[in-house]
Design an enzyme around this catalytic site. Structure first.
Site, PDB file in Angstrom:
ATOM      1  N   ARG A   1     -82.154   7.830  43.440  1.00  0.00           N
ATOM      2  CA  ARG A   1     -82.847   9.121  43.550  1.00  0.00           C
ATOM      3  C   ARG A   1     -83.254   9.625  42.165  1.00  0.00           C
ATOM      4  NH1 ARG A   1     -83.416  13.725  46.879  1.00  0.00           N
ATOM      5  NH2 ARG A   1     -82.651  15.691  46.018  1.00  0.00           N
TER       6      ARG A   1
ATOM      7  N   ARG B   1     -81.512  11.279  49.326  1.00  0.00           N
ATOM      8  CA  ARG B   1     -80.063  11.394  49.186  1.00  0.00           C
ATOM      9  C   ARG B   1     -79.441  10.345  50.095  1.00  0.00           C
ATOM     10  NH1 ARG B   1     -81.850  16.863  49.923  1.00  0.00           N
ATOM     11  NH2 ARG B   1     -81.521  18.157  48.067  1.00  0.00           N
TER      12      ARG B   1
ATOM     13  N   HIS C   1     -85.572  19.832  46.621  1.00  0.00           N
ATOM     14  CA  HIS C   1     -84.837  20.824  45.839  1.00  0.00           C
ATOM     15  C   HIS C   1     -85.274  22.221  46.258  1.00  0.00           C
ATOM     16  CE1 HIS C   1     -83.967  17.888  42.267  1.00  0.00           C
ATOM     17  NE2 HIS C   1     -83.087  17.790  43.232  1.00  0.00           N
TER      18      HIS C   1
END
Length: 304
Positions: free
Chosen positions: A247, A148, A270
């Site tokens: 990403r 990120r 995640h």
């Protein structure tokens, strides 16, 4: 009346859920919208007095304001978190959000870059400039690790284990994960550190930050966005590109290459596998195209 509830919710998000400032701010913005609606209606309800029909009217109200389905779904998620807090703190015994439906969303992937397009972006970097080696190291690291943008700008030198081929990433909610880093990125990070960063003045408090601006401080997310946008223009790439594109490209290329979805989930950080499963839709299309190109019986008549 709601000021106390908001302060309590804010503290709960920070202390109990360990959310980042940006996430906390987003949740508080959602609750602020609800209290605005209650004031407009002249309803002096506490959280315990609100019922499902009141919240349904609130969702219809924000829809009529022109709020997108994605934003509506996010607000419903925020309301559910608020009532989870209310139940924990015994501010209410009933959760009116239990039956509150969010708009059904179509999950789609944004533009991704091919490997050739990523190389075109990297080749567009002017390495004769002071920031050239840094910018190349940034792009190589983003694509190699699937970071990120917030993780990239906060990446610390003490979190680099380049000899072992890993970096330790601090993600959402201060959760840490180890991510492999490729040889090209390792080589370029070492070049940047040896030939550029070591000669830069470093602002106090930023000594451990890997990627620095000219003033010796951490880069902003906006600076990364602008850099990528300018490189895309130079490379003649007309796709809608942002730092997040790297990403998505990282994940897409992994899934296309046959990577295990659980491994991709771990590398992306995640929390839920369902977030990662969006890439399986693209994977299925990739598999269909591969089959069409290489299987003799696909869209062709079998020999008799």
């Amino acid at each position: 009346m709601w000021v106390t509830y908001k302060k309590g919710f804010q503290a709960w998000l920070r202390l109990e859920k360990s959310l980042s400032d940006n996430s906390v701010e987003a949740y508080m913005h959602d609750i602020e919208k609800l209290t605005q609606f209650l004031q407009l209606q002249g309803w002096m309800f506490t959280p315990a007095q609100l019922e499902l029909e009141h919240l349904q009217k609130f969702i219809r109200w924000i829809a009529e304001l022109g709020m997108t389905q994605t934003s509506q779904a996010r607000i419903v998620s925020g309301l559910r978190s608020f009532y989870k807090y209310c139940l924990v703190e015994q501010l209410t015994t009933i959760d009116p959000t239990a039956l509150l439906e969010a708009p059904k969303l179509m999950r789609t992937l944004p533009d991704t870059l091919s490997f050739q397009e990523i190389e075109m972006l990297i080749d567009a970097i002017d390495r004769s400039k002071t920031e050239g080696e840094r910018n190349k190291a940034i792009l190589e690291t983003m694509y190699s690790c699937g970071l990120r943008v917030s993780e990239l700008v906060g990446l610390q030198i003490s979190c680099l284990f380049l000899d072992s081929g890993f970096v330790r990433v601090i993600g959402k909610g201060n959760k840490e994960r180890l991510v492999p880093i490729g040889d090209n990125a390792i080589k370029q990070v070492n070049i940047y550190m040896e030939h550029t960063r070591r000669f830069m003045p470093v602002k106090h408090g930023h000594e451990d930050i890997l990627f620095l601006n000219r003033r010796g401080a951490a880069l902003s997310r906006v600076m990364i966005f602008l850099m990528i946008r300018d490189l895309a223009a130079k490379a003649g790439i007309r796709k809608n590109i942002s730092p997040h594109t790297f990403r998505h490209s990282f994940a897409t290329h992994l899934v296309e290459g046959g990577a295990d979805l659980r491994a991709v989930q771990e590398m992306l950080g995640h929390e839920s596998i369902t977030t990662t499963e969006i890439y399986t839709h693209l994977d299925r299309e990739f598999l269909r195209m591969t089959l069409a190109s290489h299987h003799p019986a696909f869209n062709k008549s079998l020999p008799r």
